[in-house]
Write an enzyme that holds these catalytic residues in place. Structure first.
Site, short mmCIF file in Angstrom:
data_model
loop_
_atom_site.label_atom_id
_atom_site.label_comp_id
_atom_site.label_asym_id
_atom_site.label_seq_id
_atom_site.Cartn_x
_atom_site.Cartn_y
_atom_site.Cartn_z
N ARG A 68 -80.45 -36.87 15.62
CA ARG A 68 -79.00 -38.15 15.36
C ARG A 68 -79.74 -39.23 14.86
O ARG A 68 -80.75 -39.58 14.32
CB ARG A 68 -78.60 -38.79 17.02
CG ARG A 68 -78.07 -38.11 18.54
CD ARG A 68 -77.56 -37.52 17.96
NE ARG A 68 -76.45 -37.87 17.93
CZ ARG A 68 -74.95 -37.12 17.86
NH1 ARG A 68 -74.53 -36.39 17.16
NH2 ARG A 68 -74.04 -38.03 18.04
N HIS A 82 -75.19 -32.09 8.40
CA HIS A 82 -74.86 -32.39 9.96
C HIS A 82 -74.77 -31.14 10.76
O HIS A 82 -73.82 -30.48 11.85
CB HIS A 82 -73.59 -33.44 10.64
CG HIS A 82 -74.83 -33.92 11.71
ND1 HIS A 82 -74.08 -35.61 12.76
CD2 HIS A 82 -75.01 -32.95 13.15
CE1 HIS A 82 -74.31 -34.91 13.31
NE2 HIS A 82 -74.95 -34.24 14.21
#
Length: 321
Positions: A236, A284
């Protein structure tokens, strides 16, 4: 009415996160219950028993008084945990082999990229320089995997199979055959000092925020053919102190980095990450969720739950993952 409705609340800009695509898949795998795509679809909130979500707005789930389970369609649940109005029902995170395999592919790709000196070789190609450098064996490099859940354990085992020395670290004790596993605050320094390439797959919690920082980078092992260590973050964005990463790349504390996640996404055009010569950037997509596999997973979980079985991969709200 028959079976409780499944509400879909999906926010995402890429083709893979098209809400219409997810609606079509859930209609196929849940033919015996209403599937409603919100906010466009009409449904009595009292009829909603299940919600499948990705990045819902805070408070969006609070109106479903008969909600029984929330399914988070991605691996990270930190945004969900920040919603103080979230109904007190089981929150299930996805854990399917497709997602695990994709993350393993990403980790192996980027470890090999740095191990096989791809940044140097691609620069040589751009300047038309024929200058092969010495290439060491995988066994000369220790890869440290932070986070030994399903994703981390699979990646660690794949790297070990390629011949890398592999060590692992997690908050609680884990055991993986052939891999030296460290845990807790007391095991972190030992883990870092053994690591040449650091792979971070930790969940984001208050305890792990900015765990990738200058203090940690300075402890990484520099006694390998790589010289300066490398970091790879596919967990993350909040795990990394981005100012520290840039400074560490510039002053040689780090030799290179691969980053798939960022504090602000999409990454702003003005970010220096875009053009940094020691950085490999991806948008991502390390383990981009597959609608086919995840929808079948959710449907199977609902069927098991309604038959009196236990849900899998329920988030521990006190721990945050």
């Amino acid at each position: 009415m028959g079976k409780g409705a499944l509400a879909l609340l999906i926010k995402g800009g890429s083709e893979n996160w098209s809400s219409a695509r997810w609606k079509a898949r859930f209609d196929m795998v849940c033919p015996d219950r209403p599937v409603v795509l919100l906010p466009d679809g009409a449904v009595d909130p009292a009829e909603v028993h299940y919600a499948a979500v990705w990045k819902p707005k805070p408070g969006e789930l609070a109106s479903f008084k008969n909600l029984r389970v929330i399914f988070n369609l991605g691996a990270g649940v930190d945004a969900m945990m920040a919603d103080r109005s979230l109904p007190n029902v089981p929150l299930v995170r996805v854990a399917v082999s497709d997602l695990t395999d994709r993350m393993t592919e990403y980790v192996v790709l980027h470890v090999l990229m740095h191990h096989r000196q791809e940044l140097y070789l691609r620069e040589s190609q751009r300047v038309k320089r024929w200058a092969p450098d010495y290439q060491w064996a995988a066994s000369a490099i220790t890869v440290g995997v932070m986070g030994l859940g399903t994703l981390g354990a699979a990646a660690a085992q794949a790297l070990r199979a390629l011949g890398f020395r592999v060590v692992g670290w997690s908050r609680s004790e884990k055991r993986i055959d052939g891999i030296a596993c460290h845990h807790g605050t007391e095991g972190l320094d030992t883990f870092l000092r053994a690591t040449n390439i650091l792979v971070c797959l930790l969940p984001l919690t208050p305890d792990t925020r900015h765990v990738l920082n200058r203090e940690a980078f300075a402890k990484l092992n520099r006694d390998s053919p790589l010289g300066a260590p490398v970091i790879i973050n596919a967990g993350r964005g909040g795990l990394q102190n981005e100012t520290d990463i840039l400074r560490a790349l510039d002053d040689g504390t780090l030799g290179a980095a691969s980053l798939d996640v960022f504090e602000t996404e999409p990454l702003p055009e003005a970010s220096p990450f875009w053009s940094h010569p020691k950085l490999v950037l991806t948008p991502h997509n390390a383990a981009d969720t597959d609608a086919d596999e995840i929808s079948k997973y959710v449907a199977a979980q609902i069927a098991r739950f309604e038959a009196g079985g236990e849900l899998e991969n329920v988030v521990d709200r006190k721990r945050g993952y």
